[in-house]
Enzyme design. Sequence first.
Site, short mmCIF file in Angstrom:
data_model
loop_
_atom_site.label_atom_id
_atom_site.label_comp_id
_atom_site.label_asym_id
_atom_site.label_seq_id
_atom_site.Cartn_x
_atom_site.Cartn_y
_atom_site.Cartn_z
N GLY B 57 -12.82 -32.10 6.02
CA GLY B 57 -13.22 -32.16 7.35
C GLY B 57 -14.00 -33.02 7.93
N THR B 58 -13.76 -33.71 9.02
CA THR B 58 -14.49 -35.03 9.51
C THR B 58 -13.96 -35.45 10.98
OG1 THR B 58 -15.33 -35.72 7.42
CG2 THR B 58 -14.71 -37.38 8.91
N THR B 59 -15.10 -36.07 11.56
CA THR B 59 -14.33 -37.08 12.55
C THR B 59 -15.00 -38.37 12.33
OG1 THR B 59 -13.76 -35.03 14.01
CG2 THR B 59 -13.85 -37.25 14.99
N SER B 193 -10.01 -34.59 10.40
CA SER B 193 -9.68 -33.15 10.96
C SER B 193 -9.72 -33.15 12.33
CB SER B 193 -10.08 -31.91 10.33
OG SER B 193 -11.53 -31.81 10.47
#
Lengths: 227, 277
Positions: B57-59, B193
């Site tokens: 998960g990450t941006t 994500s």
Amino acid sequence: MALPYYVSPEQMMQDKAEYAKKGIAKGRSIIAIEYERGLLLIADNPSASLFKISEVYDTIAFSGAGKYSEFENLRKAGIQHADLKGLMYSREDVTARSLANSYSQTLGTIFSQELKPFEVELLLAQVGEKPGYNELYRIAFDGSIVDEQRMTAIGGRAEALLTYLRDESPEALPTLQQAVTLCKNAFERVTEQHITIEGLEAAVLDRDRSGRKFRRIPSSETHTLLS
Amino acid sequence: MKTPGPQFSHDSYSSFFHFLSTHQPDLTPVSRWGQPILQQQSHYELSAPRPSPFTHGTTVLAFKYEQGVIIAGDRRATEGFQIAENRMEKVFKTDDYSAMAIAGAAGPCVEMAKLFSIELEHYEKLDGVQLSCEGKANRLGQMVKANLPLVMQGLVVIPLFVGYDTKRSVGRIFKYDITGGRYEETEFHSVGSGGKDARLLLKERFKKNLDHQAAIRVALLALANAAEEDVGTGGPDPIRRIYPTMKLVNTQGVQDVEDDTLSTVWEELIHARSKEH
């Protein structure tokens, strides 16, 4: 005439040493000297693109005198060793002392086992966190290693340069400008030739820089320093 | 077939990754985890979707602005439904004129960033010059490709690379797919994500030649937007003073955007929003 089948080890080592010394004596010299913010490395090198001084790691610089292809290979091996060690452990665990040991081992083995010894002399410099905590190592063609304080020189005229520098350098640590001037004078005195600024390759290990301490000094800056 | 005549040794490519793979393969991510686990898993359905046990998960996003490129990423790392870390760094300076951000499994991500920056430094030291911007982007692509066996096990690493091309005097953005495919972006891109949510906002707000203040504002807004829509992305946290990591890449090199700046910009944005509601 029959070929001699036996050469005594003494004779063989002596011949090899003479051969290596002859090769190194032809090479130009390099000086490393402590200045107020770290270490200055300066080489009598007329080429503007083929360097004799190089960065190895955060606080460590390398310089070689003698046969280019040979010290270039050793330089690469040193950088690979340092980067690998820094990855395996941490950046602060890479030290000039351990590198100098590895160089000493390699050169020693080559000297005693190979037919032709390496015609090189190496200089390793590491800048410390405070003045007086710098390290300078001089590694000879046979792997013998000397650590020196404040200044050192390698190459053909190393001893003459060191004598001049020891006599002429001031008590207190010189500024960068003083150190460059001193080294230029030393080169001119010892080689008895006029040295142009373009004929000097200079770099510093500056402890005030963050991260990688190595910085090349372009000849434009040397011009300003010496004017 | 062996070609006749002299050949250069492979060591003359000045690549640390190549050196490592040849001499110390146990230190490269792939040979450590890649083959053996893959063989063990061969009787399972590799393609079956299942929740990944690894941090995800990450941006992260990047877009061009007046002086170069801005690159930013949120700080959250998750493990399944738990938050594993709220101060994670996903944006890394890789050398004087480039930076990368990573989305995917945390361990391999951080390791790839570390290896890549050593790779660039190593090349610079051996060859005496820095790699070209294009060269750096291609090299990263090859490292992503080398990571493919790990991707098959769910350890995906997707980088976003930005660099200032000193020859062309422009900032450049490169995105990658899992096979190492390298694509240059002309304006903006984001991955992770929450990447799609950030991209939607960037599409609306991105303009050519934004000044650096405006660029910071848009980047912060895009990340906050992604954090609102995506559970894997953390928004700014003024109480603990956790703000996204943001770097500007331009002629002067790579500069961090300080937390103080981000906190001021964030307060202004909140203030403006609360008036609208």
